[in-house]
Write a protein that holds these residues in place. Structure first.
Motif, PDB file in Angstrom:
ATOM      1  N   ASN A   1       0.846  -1.190   0.000  1.00 49.54           N
ATOM      2  CA  ASN A   1       0.000   0.000   0.000  1.00 49.54           C
ATOM      3  C   ASN A   1       0.881   1.239   0.000  1.00 49.54           C
ATOM      4  OD1 ASN A   1      -2.868  -1.145   0.626  1.00 49.54           O
ATOM      5  ND2 ASN A   1      -1.494  -2.184   2.041  1.00 49.54           N
ATOM      6  N   ILE A   2       0.619   2.126  -0.935  1.00 52.21           N
ATOM      7  CA  ILE A   2       1.365   3.379  -1.033  1.00 52.21           C
ATOM      8  C   ILE A   2       0.525   4.496  -0.425  1.00 52.21           C
ATOM      9  CG2 ILE A   2       2.413   5.038  -2.613  1.00 52.21           C
ATOM     10  CD1 ILE A   2       3.919   2.371  -2.386  1.00 52.21           C
ATOM     11  N   ALA A   3       1.133   5.306   0.417  1.00 53.24           N
ATOM     12  CA  ALA A   3       0.418   6.400   1.085  1.00 53.24           C
ATOM     13  C   ALA A   3      -0.203   7.344   0.054  1.00 53.24           C
ATOM     14  CB  ALA A   3       1.379   7.173   1.980  1.00 53.24           C
ATOM     15  N   PRO A   4      -1.314   7.993   0.406  1.00 51.82           N
ATOM     16  CA  PRO A   4      -1.973   8.903  -0.539  1.00 51.82           C
ATOM     17  C   PRO A   4      -1.036  10.015  -1.021  1.00 51.82           C
ATOM     18  CG  PRO A   4      -3.388   8.469   1.334  1.00 51.82           C
ATOM     19  CD  PRO A   4      -2.064   7.875   1.671  1.00 51.82           C
ATOM     20  N   HIS A   5      -1.188  10.366  -2.286  1.00 51.02           N
ATOM     21  CA  HIS A   5      -0.435  11.457  -2.909  1.00 51.02           C
ATOM     22  C   HIS A   5      -1.413  12.476  -3.459  1.00 51.02           C
ATOM     23  CE1 HIS A   5       2.853   8.606  -2.723  1.00 51.02           C
ATOM     24  NE2 HIS A   5       3.686   9.463  -3.275  1.00 51.02           N
ATOM     25  N   ARG A   6      -0.989  13.710  -3.483  1.00 53.37           N
ATOM     26  CA  ARG A   6      -1.773  14.757  -4.119  1.00 53.37           C
ATOM     27  C   ARG A   6      -1.466  14.755  -5.615  1.00 53.37           C
ATOM     28  NH1 ARG A   6      -4.262  18.982  -1.775  1.00 53.37           N
ATOM     29  NH2 ARG A   6      -3.089  18.654   0.147  1.00 53.37           N
ATOM     30  N   LEU A   7      -2.529  14.666  -6.422  1.00 59.41           N
ATOM     31  CA  LEU A   7      -2.334  14.692  -7.871  1.00 59.41           C
ATOM     32  C   LEU A   7      -1.837  16.064  -8.295  1.00 59.41           C
ATOM     33  CD1 LEU A   7      -5.401  12.628  -9.034  1.00 59.41           C
ATOM     34  CD2 LEU A   7      -3.091  12.322  -9.916  1.00 59.41           C
ATOM     35  N   GLY A   8      -0.714  16.090  -9.011  1.00 63.11           N
ATOM     36  CA  GLY A   8      -0.130  17.344  -9.454  1.00 63.11           C
ATOM     37  C   GLY A   8       1.378  17.239  -9.486  1.00 63.11           C
ATOM     38  N   GLY A   9       2.014  18.184 -10.154  1.00 59.44           N
ATOM     39  CA  GLY A   9       3.472  18.242 -10.180  1.00 59.44           C
ATOM     40  C   GLY A   9       4.089  16.982 -10.766  1.00 59.44           C
ATOM     41  N   ARG A  10       5.138  16.477 -10.088  1.00 63.90           N
ATOM     42  CA  ARG A  10       5.818  15.259 -10.536  1.00 63.90           C
ATOM     43  C   ARG A  10       5.328  14.045  -9.747  1.00 63.90           C
ATOM     44  NH1 ARG A  10      10.318  16.258 -13.752  1.00 63.90           N
ATOM     45  NH2 ARG A  10      10.004  14.072 -14.306  1.00 63.90           N
ATOM     46  N   VAL A  11       4.035  13.977  -9.504  1.00 64.08           N
ATOM     47  CA  VAL A  11       3.478  12.934  -8.639  1.00 64.08           C
ATOM     48  C   VAL A  11       3.791  11.537  -9.157  1.00 64.08           C
ATOM     49  CG1 VAL A  11       1.205  13.041  -9.768  1.00 64.08           C
ATOM     50  CG2 VAL A  11       1.409  12.092  -7.475  1.00 64.08           C
ATOM     51  N   PHE A  12       3.775  11.349 -10.463  1.00 66.65           N
ATOM     52  CA  PHE A  12       3.961   9.995 -10.988  1.00 66.65           C
ATOM     53  C   PHE A  12       5.418   9.546 -10.896  1.00 66.65           C
ATOM     54  CE2 PHE A  12      -0.004  11.383 -13.118  1.00 66.65           C
ATOM     55  CZ  PHE A  12      -0.851  10.462 -12.500  1.00 66.65           C
ATOM     56  N   ASP A  13       6.335  10.474 -11.069  1.00 69.29           N
ATOM     57  CA  ASP A  13       7.740  10.126 -10.838  1.00 69.29           C
ATOM     58  C   ASP A  13       7.987   9.780  -9.372  1.00 69.29           C
ATOM     59  OD1 ASP A  13       9.063   9.986 -13.203  1.00 69.29           O
ATOM     60  OD2 ASP A  13      10.001  11.960 -13.096  1.00 69.29           O
ATOM     61  N   ARG A  14       7.386  10.537  -8.460  1.00 72.60           N
ATOM     62  CA  ARG A  14       7.547  10.229  -7.033  1.00 72.60           C
ATOM     63  C   ARG A  14       6.932   8.872  -6.708  1.00 72.60           C
ATOM     64  NH1 ARG A  14       5.690  15.488  -6.503  1.00 72.60           N
ATOM     65  NH2 ARG A  14       3.741  14.770  -5.534  1.00 72.60           N
ATOM     66  N   LEU A  15       5.776   8.615  -7.277  1.00 71.98           N
ATOM     67  CA  LEU A  15       5.106   7.341  -7.065  1.00 71.98           C
ATOM     68  C   LEU A  15       5.965   6.187  -7.579  1.00 71.98           C
ATOM     69  CD1 LEU A  15       2.366   6.106  -6.145  1.00 71.98           C
ATOM     70  CD2 LEU A  15       1.610   6.345  -8.519  1.00 71.98           C
ATOM     71  N   ALA A  16       6.526   6.347  -8.755  1.00 69.24           N
ATOM     72  CA  ALA A  16       7.372   5.298  -9.330  1.00 69.24           C
ATOM     73  C   ALA A  16       8.596   5.041  -8.454  1.00 69.24           C
ATOM     74  CB  ALA A  16       7.799   5.685 -10.749  1.00 69.24           C
TER      75      ALA A  16
END
Length: 505
Positions: free
Chosen positions: A88-103
């Motif tokens: 489980n990955i903690a919630p992220h705010r959609l915006g900025g470089r969110v997908f790179d951080r998620l990856a």
């Protein structure tokens, strides 16, 4: 279903009391909605991935307890069977470089888990269905050692009253029976959460339902089960049949299955929760001490524990979720359509496509669900599961002609949905570099007509042609898949076939 429950027998009064509590919860939910008590938009998304454990030979390893003990992180949890984990990955705010951080978070977490699994000669494999699973792997003795899974299995088996029938007619035909729900554990998925306001919930849910077929077409990754080549995404028919509490007579009467696409577009979140109570008997009639009406009257935020628990036993592909954060209630759409894998980049690309296209479709002035019959959306979902990236779907025509026309799934995604996804990610405030990188993965899948499922099938057949027996070809395909998955390049770039010459003896 993440709540801890204690196994035990239920009597008639338990079920009546639980039903009464469910109705109270539903009444309180309606009041909360009327009082506008829900969290304001914070553009929050969340992610869960179910994983498999396999050995160096590509075969499943029943070791999730030992692996979790070594990982020692609350981000990782058990899943239904002993060869499953969930991260489980903690919630992220959609915006900025969110997908790179998620990856980056996913790569770090999965690499650590893979190293820890290696201490017991296992490894993490992120795939929709592990091709090497055998019927003997999916038996009740391989349930995870957690009370709620034993209890859930016992209750579904009791409701069914007979063995479960698995019958999937695909490229090949699978027909067998099971005494438990454990075959469900073969299905490992990615769950995408999006927090929405009550006023936006219906539009987002309807958009998510409309786009499920496109998600599956480009993201299919589950073509094998029990040694058979079935649908390009075999999880949905397997999940429905493995959890089906209806004997044939109830199926013939039109009773709804607990794993369900649904049957209509909606105008509010309340409708989905109400349907879940109206159509589906309780499986786990466990009552919480809270009186939800008293909690609301006292100005508190009721947990609605019974509603949440019941909701977790109805397996909609887009599920409504009630939650509480920092003492404030909120609603989420949980998208449960996608298989796990093949790589972190592929998972994040699928997420970027979903969050982008759902935002754009939900905000259209003439929404797609006003132009697409619900029955057609459901048929599209089935077609995408069967044929994957080669599916043909029915979609509203653009322009003044109107109506619905058949279109190649790849053309629909490339020509219509990807531009919408780009606009949707722009509306979320996602950086163009992030947007272009991850939607670029989807574009390349469309250009090459390749996804995880098509790579698995092509590599398996290449191994057969080289002389490997069927089981050995599936194991070799699984080992090669795991190797390339851990390297991290997206699946559309993977060379088809096995890396070493295959002996023909």
């Amino acid at each position: 279903m993440g709540e801890k429950v204690v196994a035990g027998a239920f009597d008639l009064s338990d079920r009546q009391r639980y039903r009464d509590k469910l109705r109270q919860c539903l009444t309180v939910l309606e009041r909360l909605l009327a009082q506008q008590r829900f969290d304001r938009p914070r553009n929050l998304m969340g992610l869960e991935i179910e994983l498999n454990l396999a050995g160096a030979d590509g075969l499943p390893k029943m070791l999730n307890g030992e692996v979790l003990e070594r990982i020692a992180s609350r981000d990782f949890q058990t899943e239904l069977a002993m060869f499953n984990l969930e991260v489980n990955i903690a919630p992220h705010r959609l915006g900025g470089r969110v997908f790179d951080r998620l990856a980056e978070e996913l790569r770090t977490s999965l690499a650590y888990a893979h190293r820890k699994a290696g201490e017991v000669d296992a490894g993490i494999v992120m795939i929709g269905i592990l091709p090497t699973l055998d019927r003997d792997d999916l038996v009740s003795s391989n349930l995870s050692d957690v009370d709620r899974y034993t209890l859930l299995n016992d209750q579904i088996v009791a409701a069914r009253g007979e063995e479960f029938t698995l019958d999937i007619e695909g490229v090949e035909h699978l027909s067998c029976t099971s005494k438990s729900i454990v075959p469900e554990a073969a299905c490992t998925s990615v769950q995408l959460h999006l927090q929405v306001t009550p006023g936006r919930f219906a539009d987002v849910w309807n958009a998510a339902q409309a786009v499920t077929a496109a998600q599956i077409a480009i993201g299919a990754n589950s073509p094998f089960l029990f040694g058979r080549e079935l649908w390009r995404e075999s999880r949905p028919p397997l999940f429905q049949q493995a959890t089906d509490t209806r004997p044939p007579e109830l199926q013939a009467q039109g009773v709804r299955p607990r794993t369900w696409f649904g049957e209509r577009w909606i105008s509010s979140a309340y409708e989905l929760f109400e349907e879940n109570l109206r159509y589906f008997p309780a499986l786990l009639p466990i009552c919480d001490d809270e009186d939800p009406q008293e909690a609301l009257a006292a100005g508190g935020t009721p947990k609605l524990a019974e509603l949440v628990l019941h909701n977790g036993t109805v397996y909609r592909w887009n599920r409504p979720v009630y939650g509480i954060a920092d003492g404030v209630p909120h609603l989420r759409v949980e998208n449960r359509v996608l298989p796990a894998g093949p790589t972190v980049t592929d998972v994040v690309a699928n997420a970027a496509f979903y969050y982008g296209v759902v935002r754009a479709l939900a905000e259209e002035s003439r929404p797609v669900w006003t132009r697409l019959p619900f029955e057609t959306a459901a048929a599209n979902f089935d077609a995408a599961c069967r044929y994957g990236i080669d599916a043909r779907l029915r979609w509203p025509r653009r322009g003044r002609l109107g109506g619905v026309a058949e279109v190649d799934a790849v053309s629909l995604v490339r020509d219509e949905l990807l531009p919408l996804a780009e606009a949707g990610l722009d509306a979320w405030g996602v950086e163009p570099a992030d947007r272009d990188l991850y939607l670029g993965v989807i574009k390349e899948r469309c250009r090459r007509r390749t996804n995880g499922a098509s790579w698995q099938v092509a590599t398996f057949h290449r191994a057969l042609e080289a002389g490997l027996p069927r089981d050995a070809a599936l194991a070799a395909t699984t080992r090669r898949y795991a190797e390339l998955s851990h390297r991290g390049e997206p699946a559309h770039t993977w060379p088809v076939g096995l890396p070493e010459p295959v002996p023909t003896g």
